[in-house]
Design a protein around this motif. Structure first.
Motif, PDB file in Angstrom:
ATOM      1  N   SER A   3     -74.764   5.811  20.401  1.00 14.66           N
ATOM      2  CA  SER A   3     -75.992   6.480  20.816  1.00 14.66           C
ATOM      3  C   SER A   3     -76.446   7.347  19.646  1.00 14.66           C
ATOM      4  O   SER A   3     -75.614   7.777  18.838  1.00 14.66           O
ATOM      5  N   PRO A   4     -77.749   7.611  19.491  1.00 17.89           N
ATOM      6  CA  PRO A   4     -78.219   8.440  18.377  1.00 17.89           C
ATOM      7  C   PRO A   4     -77.511   9.798  18.370  1.00 17.89           C
ATOM      8  O   PRO A   4     -77.413  10.472  19.398  1.00 17.89           O
ATOM      9  N   SER A   5     -77.024  10.161  17.185  1.00 15.52           N
ATOM     10  CA  SER A   5     -76.283  11.417  17.003  1.00 15.52           C
ATOM     11  C   SER A   5     -75.056  11.501  17.891  1.00 15.52           C
ATOM     12  O   SER A   5     -74.519  12.589  18.115  1.00 15.52           O
ATOM     13  N   CYS A   6     -74.617  10.352  18.413  1.00 13.59           N
ATOM     14  CA  CYS A   6     -73.430  10.294  19.299  1.00 13.59           C
ATOM     15  C   CYS A   6     -73.565  11.292  20.447  1.00 13.59           C
ATOM     16  O   CYS A   6     -72.603  11.986  20.819  1.00 13.59           O
ATOM     17  N   ARG A   7     -74.757  11.330  21.053  1.00 11.32           N
ATOM     18  CA  ARG A   7     -74.983  12.300  22.121  1.00 11.32           C
ATOM     19  C   ARG A   7     -74.290  11.897  23.417  1.00 11.32           C
ATOM     20  O   ARG A   7     -73.801  12.744  24.157  1.00 11.32           O
ATOM     21  N   GLU A   8     -74.222  10.584  23.734  1.00  5.45           N
ATOM     22  CA  GLU A   8     -73.718  10.140  25.033  1.00  5.45           C
ATOM     23  C   GLU A   8     -72.193  10.054  25.053  1.00  5.45           C
ATOM     24  O   GLU A   8     -71.531  10.692  25.852  1.00  5.45           O
ATOM     25  N   GLU A   9     -71.669   9.244  24.179  1.00  7.68           N
ATOM     26  CA  GLU A   9     -70.222   9.036  24.127  1.00  7.68           C
ATOM     27  C   GLU A   9     -69.748   9.300  22.704  1.00  7.68           C
ATOM     28  O   GLU A   9     -70.410   8.886  21.737  1.00  7.68           O
ATOM     29  N   TYR A  10     -68.585   9.945  22.585  1.00  8.80           N
ATOM     30  CA  TYR A  10     -68.169  10.340  21.244  1.00  8.80           C
ATOM     31  C   TYR A  10     -66.693  10.699  21.220  1.00  8.80           C
ATOM     32  O   TYR A  10     -66.050  10.942  22.251  1.00  8.80           O
ATOM     33  N   LEU A  11     -66.193  10.743  20.002  1.00  9.06           N
ATOM     34  CA  LEU A  11     -64.887  11.289  19.674  1.00  9.06           C
ATOM     35  C   LEU A  11     -65.129  12.409  18.680  1.00  9.06           C
ATOM     36  O   LEU A  11     -65.790  12.206  17.655  1.00  9.06           O
ATOM     37  N   THR A  12     -64.635  13.616  18.980  1.00  9.71           N
ATOM     38  CA  THR A  12     -64.821  14.734  18.066  1.00  9.71           C
ATOM     39  C   THR A  12     -63.470  15.272  17.613  1.00  9.71           C
ATOM     40  O   THR A  12     -62.499  15.271  18.364  1.00  9.71           O
ATOM     41  N   LEU A  13     -63.437  15.720  16.348  1.00 10.71           N
ATOM     42  CA  LEU A  13     -62.280  16.391  15.771  1.00 10.71           C
ATOM     43  C   LEU A  13     -62.701  17.807  15.416  1.00 10.71           C
ATOM     44  O   LEU A  13     -63.693  18.007  14.715  1.00 10.71           O
ATOM     45  N   ASN A  14     -61.971  18.794  15.920  1.00 15.18           N
ATOM     46  CA  ASN A  14     -62.288  20.193  15.667  1.00 15.18           C
ATOM     47  C   ASN A  14     -61.110  20.872  14.987  1.00 15.18           C
ATOM     48  O   ASN A  14     -59.958  20.763  15.444  1.00 15.18           O
ATOM     49  N   ASP A  15     -61.416  21.572  13.923  1.00  9.11           N
ATOM     50  CA  ASP A  15     -60.415  22.362  13.205  1.00  9.11           C
ATOM     51  C   ASP A  15     -60.340  23.730  13.869  1.00  9.11           C
ATOM     52  O   ASP A  15     -61.349  24.422  13.999  1.00  9.11           O
ATOM     53  N   GLY A  16     -59.139  24.101  14.334  1.00  6.18           N
ATOM     54  CA  GLY A  16     -59.000  25.386  14.986  1.00  6.18           C
ATOM     55  C   GLY A  16     -58.653  25.236  16.444  1.00  6.18           C
ATOM     56  O   GLY A  16     -58.297  24.159  16.923  1.00  6.18           O
ATOM     57  N   SER A  17     -58.768  26.312  17.195  1.00  3.66           N
ATOM     58  CA  SER A  17     -58.388  26.355  18.605  1.00  3.66           C
ATOM     59  C   SER A  17     -59.578  26.061  19.495  1.00  3.66           C
ATOM     60  O   SER A  17     -60.718  25.927  19.026  1.00  3.66           O
ATOM     61  N   LEU A  18     -59.315  25.985  20.796  1.00  2.54           N
ATOM     62  CA  LEU A  18     -60.402  25.794  21.758  1.00  2.54           C
ATOM     63  C   LEU A  18     -61.379  26.952  21.737  1.00  2.54           C
ATOM     64  O   LEU A  18     -62.577  26.774  21.969  1.00  2.54           O
ATOM     65  N   SER A  19     -60.869  28.155  21.479  1.00  2.00           N
ATOM     66  CA  SER A  19     -61.740  29.334  21.477  1.00  2.00           C
ATOM     67  C   SER A  19     -62.546  29.456  20.189  1.00  2.00           C
ATOM     68  O   SER A  19     -63.633  30.036  20.188  1.00  2.00           O
ATOM     69  N   GLN A  20     -62.055  28.906  19.080  1.00  2.00           N
ATOM     70  CA  GLN A  20     -62.768  28.980  17.805  1.00  2.00           C
ATOM     71  C   GLN A  20     -62.754  27.617  17.114  1.00  2.00           C
ATOM     72  O   GLN A  20     -62.146  27.421  16.064  1.00  2.00           O
ATOM     73  N   PRO A  21     -63.413  26.619  17.713  1.00  2.00           N
ATOM     74  CA  PRO A  21     -63.404  25.290  17.093  1.00  2.00           C
ATOM     75  C   PRO A  21     -64.391  25.196  15.938  1.00  2.00           C
ATOM     76  O   PRO A  21     -65.414  25.890  15.913  1.00  2.00           O
ATOM     77  N   SER A  22     -64.060  24.338  14.998  1.00  2.00           N
ATOM     78  CA  SER A  22     -64.967  24.035  13.894  1.00  2.00           C
ATOM     79  C   SER A  22     -65.035  22.526  13.768  1.00  2.00           C
ATOM     80  O   SER A  22     -64.038  21.868  13.458  1.00  2.00           O
ATOM     81  N   LEU A  23     -66.204  21.957  14.023  1.00  2.00           N
ATOM     82  CA  LEU A  23     -66.366  20.505  14.059  1.00  2.00           C
ATOM     83  C   LEU A  23     -66.177  19.916  12.659  1.00  2.00           C
ATOM     84  O   LEU A  23     -66.912  20.236  11.734  1.00  2.00           O
ATOM     85  N   ILE A  24     -65.180  19.044  12.538  1.00  2.00           N
ATOM     86  CA  ILE A  24     -64.940  18.401  11.237  1.00  2.00           C
ATOM     87  C   ILE A  24     -65.158  16.893  11.304  1.00  2.00           C
ATOM     88  O   ILE A  24     -65.032  16.199  10.295  1.00  2.00           O
ATOM     89  N   GLY A  25     -65.456  16.341  12.502  1.00  2.00           N
ATOM     90  CA  GLY A  25     -65.726  14.917  12.608  1.00  2.00           C
ATOM     91  C   GLY A  25     -66.257  14.554  13.983  1.00  2.00           C
ATOM     92  O   GLY A  25     -65.775  15.080  14.989  1.00  2.00           O
ATOM     93  N   LYS A  26     -67.237  13.663  14.028  1.00  2.00           N
ATOM     94  CA  LYS A  26     -67.789  13.184  15.290  1.00  2.00           C
ATOM     95  C   LYS A  26     -68.125  11.706  15.115  1.00  2.00           C
ATOM     96  O   LYS A  26     -68.796  11.325  14.149  1.00  2.00           O
TER      97      LYS A  26
ATOM     98  N   VAL B  96     -58.925  17.596  19.719  1.00  2.00           N
ATOM     99  CA  VAL B  96     -59.539  16.261  19.734  1.00  2.00           C
ATOM    100  C   VAL B  96     -60.152  16.053  21.110  1.00  2.00           C
ATOM    101  O   VAL B  96     -59.486  16.264  22.130  1.00  2.00           O
ATOM    102  N   THR B  97     -61.416  15.657  21.153  1.00  3.85           N
ATOM    103  CA  THR B  97     -62.134  15.475  22.420  1.00  3.85           C
ATOM    104  C   THR B  97     -62.733  14.076  22.480  1.00  3.85           C
ATOM    105  O   THR B  97     -63.312  13.598  21.498  1.00  3.85           O
ATOM    106  N   PHE B  98     -62.555  13.438  23.651  1.00  3.09           N
ATOM    107  CA  PHE B  98     -63.166  12.124  23.890  1.00  3.09           C
ATOM    108  C   PHE B  98     -64.030  12.222  25.142  1.00  3.09           C
ATOM    109  O   PHE B  98     -63.569  12.661  26.187  1.00  3.09           O
ATOM    110  N   GLN B  99     -65.288  11.808  25.016  1.00  4.12           N
ATOM    111  CA  GLN B  99     -66.226  11.831  26.142  1.00  4.12           C
ATOM    112  C   GLN B  99     -66.806  10.432  26.335  1.00  4.12           C
ATOM    113  O   GLN B  99     -67.278   9.808  25.384  1.00  4.12           O
ATOM    114  N   SER B 100     -66.715   9.916  27.575  1.00  2.00           N
ATOM    115  CA  SER B 100     -67.350   8.640  27.887  1.00  2.00           C
ATOM    116  C   SER B 100     -68.364   8.843  28.995  1.00  2.00           C
ATOM    117  O   SER B 100     -68.268   9.789  29.781  1.00  2.00           O
TER     118      SER B 100
END
Length: 925
Positions: free
Chosen positions: A677-700, A720-724
């Motif tokens: 989907s454009p900009s991976c708005r609907e379904e995606y895999l994200t990688l965040n550097d840091g904790s849940l309280s202070q995430p920093s997106l390093i990959g989508k 790591v987050t996966f949304q379908s």
């Protein structure tokens, strides 16, 4: 003169015989345990009768009379009538020819023998030996070591008219008796009517507690075991049994009540029984019993469960259960009050397991070995269908287990009412064949009175379809190859006026090879159908379905014809997946109920689907994500989407938090296949550097990523987050590898600048760069000193902490390393399209970040250009060369004027100067 040894012995024994005054050949004889010969006058006159009354001297003894023909006499010159008592008014035991061989025992202490001579004079001899034997039977005690028990007279001939009974008890009430028959040699009569060794699972002769009845010759050792601490043995021999036999020899010993494992041979055409420990009282907790049963000469074993009362219910049998195996393949599992029966060739294993719960009565099963005479008879082939349930089975069902038979049966099912249709439901099916039913045993169903009608169903293997005719007649054809048959099939047929409706309720067990097929499979399904199947497994289990074959709709656009899979008991439950086309996904329910809904549209028809289902303790796919801690023992983890590599589910969100005891983490994207989907708005895999309280997106990511990409975290934690949502077709999901260690996000990198543009980005661009990294790039023009590096800022967004850009910045140096002159230092944003160049062949980039909130970083382009320094040097050299050339020209002109007297003009000089400049410009352009 030699005297025959028998005659001498007879004369010696005659002195010990008490002879009455009852005639010349009538005797009263007292019998002891020592052998005595019966004497008679010889020759015996025609029509002369003789009798003997044989009486055991001691109480508790029987009289045994042995008739031996050692002179090979033929015919029957004398007949012996044997009575069980004092005279001929007592029960007649036998009338035998004096030339036969036989041993007969009295039931009490006296035996009466009457001999009648033929009506002709005969010079015959007869050999009759008598002695007394103690009464057999009694109370015995079983110990942990072997005790031997034999029939009276073993290994010589056993006695007719003898009944012995032994009751064996163990020393402890918490023990059972194991009995092993090491030798049985008796008259092998039908049903053992001429005598047998009979063993009971009690201290009485209760046929409902029979362990086994043996009269066939068995040398290899049949074993039976009592379910409690008592066992009874009976031995009987009928007088009418011909021939001479040894009798029996056996061994018995005691074992603990929970010791229920043995291997035994089954004797041909002889039944024996296995009981659960404690039967008919309750069995014990935490049992694990295994009985290994086999037969010689490839005979079949018929197993019939006579009585069963176990904890749990079919088909799950999640509590206590009996499982029957053939070799290493499970045949059937039962529990509750189920009493199945089946035939298995060669051998089988029976396993009984219980849990620490309430014990029930248990089970009693009967086992018989023999050659099963199964002929491929199709039976009545013209069947009338009525509204009540009737059944049709394949030839030999269920006894045809793994036999080599060739069968071709045709049954015509006709409704009793011509306005009604024939409805069949396959209840059991076990045949060769898989998926497409090619080159295997199979059943064809024709929509009419013969095989010229249209085929509306084909099934094989473990398929259990439901079929209905369009008219009043339906034809079923069963065809097998020369392979081994399995159990065959059983179906139920009825007549109905209701239109055909597919779908229904399905009980799911933990047995393998349970299949669901679309109507008509592997033929085509019908248009405009809607079938709803509700699959239910036992409580606290989940259902796993695997689509083995799919051919639905046109392509992978699941709009016209498709299958919907839902978590629940109806078509409105939460949808977890949709498949069509040639997809082969698998699904796991979140509970013990799952719905499978087939929709077919008005378009083209296809084969449909075949899926396999089973119940078990599967992990709920929606219960994904979690906290993972990596340490010195567990140094890496692989994260995959639920359903990977087949398919992921709808409306899922999985969050994994990974921590390490080491310095940081390295993440590698091994595979990504997620709906784009454009900009991976609907379904995606994200990688965040840091904790849940202070995430920093390093990959989508979404769509398909065919190459591996690596990321390094700033510290010890990442998310790591996966949304379908709802993909239009099946995607396999993702797989990422996370490894802990001491990794550097970036180091000094050597990079060449070429005539074409290349790009350099901050780590993770266009996502956030890591915290506290120090990256540098040395850019080189491939050794050409006349070339330089030109850098253009495409995008720059670095967190600005101070106006001096002293903590987060990108700095450019005009030279080999950071000791060279700084050309620029950037932070913040807004430097897009800034351009600068090195003065020589090298340009050095340095990127530093702090622990402040990161940003997307930078993207710059580089390429190789001519060095500006080389251009200045070229200009100086050009001027010097030009001046020298000018002087040379003036001298030449002067020389020419002097010699030729020609004149020249100043504009000519200006033109020459312009030529020189033009030459310079062309040379250094």
């Amino acid at each position: 003169m030699l005297i025959h040894k028998h005659a001498i012995l007879g004369l010696l024994l005659a002195t010990l015989v008490y002879l009455t005054d009852a005639g010349r050949c009538s005797w009263e004889i007292n019998v002891t345990e020592h052998d005595q010969f019966l004497l008679m006058p010889s020759p015996v006159q025609a029509n002369e009768s003789c009798w003997w009354r044989l009486h055991a001297v001691e109480e508790g003894h029987h009289v045994v009379m042995k008739v031996r023909n050692e002179h090979n006499l033929t015919g029957c010159p004398r007949t012996l009538a044997v009575y069980d008592g004092h005279n001929s008014s007592d029960p007649l035991l036998a009338e035998i020819c004096a030339t036969e061989k036989m041993s007969i025992a009295s039931s009490g202490r006296t035996l009466y023998v009457d001999m009648e001579q033929a009506n002709t004079f005969a010079e015959t001899r007869i050999n009759i030996l008598v002695h007394a034997v103690r009464e057999c039977g009694g109370q015995l005690t079983s110990f942990g070591t072997y005790t031997e028990l034999t029939s009276p007279g073993y290994p010589l001939d056993y006695y007719r008219n003898l009944y012995c009974s032994w009751v064996i008890n163990t020393e402890s009430e918490s023990e059972t008796v194991i009995l092993k028959l090491t030798d049985v040699d008796m008259d092998q009569s039908d049903m053992c009517k001429n005598g047998a060794v009979t063993i009971y699972n009690s201290n009485s002769s209760d046929e409902s507690l029979l362990l086994g009845r043996f009269c066939k010759t068995a040398y290899t050792g049949s074993i039976v075991q009592s379910s409690q601490n008592t066992l009874k043995i009976e031995f009987s021999a009928n007088v009418s049994s011909p021939g001479t036999y040894r009798g029996f020899k056996l061994q018995f010993y005691s074992v603990a009540e929970k010791s229920c494992n043995f291997t035994t041979e089954l004797v041909e055409n002889t039944s024996m029984f296995i009981y659960s420990p404690g039967y008919p009282n309750s069995y014990y907790n935490d049992l694990h019993c295994l009985w290994d049963l086999w037969t010689p000469n490839e005979m079949d074993i018929v197993l019939e469960v006579v009585d069963s009362e176990l904890e749990g219910s079919n088909p799950s049998c999640s509590e206590d259960a009996v499982t029957v195996w053939r070799q290493y393949k499970k045949v059937e599992t039962f529990c509750g009050t189920s009493t199945p029966n089946f035939t298995i060739p060669d051998g089988l294993k029976v396993m009984f397991t219980t849990r620490p719960a309430v014990g029930k009565k248990g089970f009693r099963m009967k086992l018989t070995a023999g050659k099963q005479n199964i002929t491929p008879s199709c039976g009545n082939q013209n069947l009338t269908v009525v509204q009540s349930d009737r059944y049709l089975v394949s030839p030999g069902y269920p006894m045809a287990f793994e036999r080599r038979l060739h069968v071709d049966c045709l049954w015509t099912l006709t409704s009793s009412d011509p306005d009604m249709m024939v409805h069949i439901e396959v209840l059991d099916s076990q045949m060769d064949g898989y998926r497409d039913c090619d080159s295997s045993d199979k059943v064809y169903v024709y929509d009419g009175p013969d095989t010229t009608a249209a085929v509306i169903q084909i099934w094989c293997g473990n398929m259990k379809p439901v079929v209905q005719s369009s008219g009043s007649t339906l034809t079923v054809r069963f065809v097998t190859t020369d392979r081994r048959l399995r159990r065959g099939f059983k179906l139920k047929y009825t007549e109905t006026r209701e239109p055909f409706s597919c779908g229904g309720q399905i009980s799911v067990t933990n047995s393998s090879e349970q299949y669901l097929v679309s109507p008509g499979y592997p033929g085509n399904y019908r248009r405009n159908m809607k079938c709803v199947w509700i699959l239910r497994s036992p409580q606290n289990t989940r259902i796993y379905i695997n689509v083995r074959k799919s051919s639905i709709g046109d392509g992978n656009i699941c709009t016209d014809s498709y299958v919907s899979v839902r978590n629940g008991a109806n078509e409105y439950s939460k949808e977890i997946g949709v498949f069509c086309g040639e997809a082969g996904p698998y699904y796991i329910s979140s509970g013990n109920v799952m719905s499978v809904i087939l929709h077919t549209g008005p378009g083209s028809v296809k084969q449909g689907f075949l899926l396999e289902y089973i119940s078990g303790s599967y992990h709920d796919p929606y219960d994904c994500g979690g906290h993972i801690h990596l340490n010195s023992t567990v140094t890496f983890c692989r994260l995959t989407s639920p359903g990977y590599f087949s398919n992921y589910y709808f409306d899922m969100k999985c969050v994994w938090v990974i921590e390490t005891n080491n310095q940081n983490l390295q993440v590698s994207t091994e595979r990504v296949d997620i709906t784009f989907s454009p900009s991976c708005r609907e379904e995606y895999l994200t990688l965040n550097d840091g904790s849940l309280s202070q995430p920093s997106l390093i990959g989508k990511f979404c769509g398909q990523l065919q190459f591996q990409k690596e990321f390094v975290t700033s510290g010890k934690e990442m998310v790591v987050t996966f949304q379908s949502r709802r993909p239009n077709n099946v995607h396999s999901g993702f797989s990422v590898l996370v490894v802990d260690g001491d990794f550097e996000a970036c180091t000094l990198q050597e990079q060449m600048a070429w005539d074409t543009i290349t790009y350099i980005t901050s780590p993770n661009y266009p996502f956030n760069y890591p915290r506290n990294v120090h990256c540098s790039w040395r850019l080189d023009t491939d050794g050409d000193a006349d070339m330089a590096v030109q850098l253009t800022v495409i995008s720059l967004n670095i967190t600005k902490v101070s106006t001096a850009c002293d903590s987060n910045y990108l700095e450019v140096f005009d030279g080999y390393d950071p000791s060279s002159q700084s050309l620029a230092r950037w932070c913040g944003a807004g430097q897009d399209h800034d351009v600068l160049s090195s003065s020589g062949r090298y340009l050095f980039l340095k990127f530093d970040t702090s622990y402040d909130t990161p940003n997307t970083g930078f993207n710059v382009s580089i390429k190789r250009i001519f060095s500006p320094q080389a251009s200045r040097n070229g200009l100086i050299i050009g001027i010097a060369v030009g001046a020298t050339a000018g002087v040379f020209v003036l001298v030449a002109i002067g020389y020419h004027v002097v010699r030729r007297g020609s004149c020249f003009q100043s504009d000519t000089i200006a033109h020459r100067t312009n030529l020189r400049r033009f030459f310079y410009k062309n040379t250094h352009q």
